[in-house]
Design a protein around this motif. Structure first.
Motif, short mmCIF file in Angstrom:
data_model
loop_
_atom_site.label_atom_id
_atom_site.label_comp_id
_atom_site.label_asym_id
_atom_site.label_seq_id
_atom_site.Cartn_x
_atom_site.Cartn_y
_atom_site.Cartn_z
N THR A 298 1.00 -1.18 -0.04
CA THR A 298 -0.04 0.06 -0.07
C THR A 298 1.01 1.29 -0.08
OG1 THR A 298 -1.56 -1.02 1.38
CG2 THR A 298 -2.10 1.28 1.23
N THR B 79 -5.25 2.01 -2.05
CA THR B 79 -5.80 0.46 -1.64
C THR B 79 -4.58 -0.42 -1.76
OG1 THR B 79 -6.56 0.24 -3.83
CG2 THR B 79 -8.11 1.21 -2.27
N GLU C 73 -3.94 9.07 -6.62
CA GLU C 73 -4.40 7.53 -6.90
C GLU C 73 -2.89 6.74 -7.10
OE1 GLU C 73 -6.90 6.69 -9.92
OE2 GLU C 73 -8.47 7.96 -8.87
#
Length: 104
Positions: A45, A60, A98
């Motif tokens: 992660t 995630t 992201e």
């Protein structure tokens, strides 16, 4: 500027101080693993933090698994983080950065 990248492996922060096989680029956030070993298998992660904004965000988890057949396909194994060179945000607004993995 001001962003710092950390990677978490199976819920523990990766300590890369004395690790010659793994490297996190503080310019891109990319995690590089050389000569993948069975003990590298698990969940990775990425965490991005900004000291200036006093904020931290986590992506995630991304699983890394070994292939049993030894065939790598068209992509060599790597976990990669891509961010735009500059992200603009108004004061008080939210920003989403992201993380993702690419490879086999």
């Amino acid at each position: 500027p001001g962003l710092s990248y950390t990677w978490i492996f199976n819920n523990n922060t990766l300590d890369l101080q004395e690790d010659s096989r793994r490297f996190v680029s503080q310019a891109t956030g990319n995690l590089y693993l050389a000569k993948v070993e069975p003990w590298d298998v698990g969940n990775y992660t990425c965490a991005v933090s900004s000291a200036e904004a006093q904020r931290r965000a986590w992506g995630t988890p991304t699983a890394l698994a070994l292939r049993g057949d030894g065939v790598m396909g068209e992509y060599e194994p790597k976990i990669e983080v891509r961010f735009p060179e500059t992200t603009y945000a108004a004061k008080g607004s939210s920003v989403r950065l992201e993380c993702f993995a690419l490879g086999k």
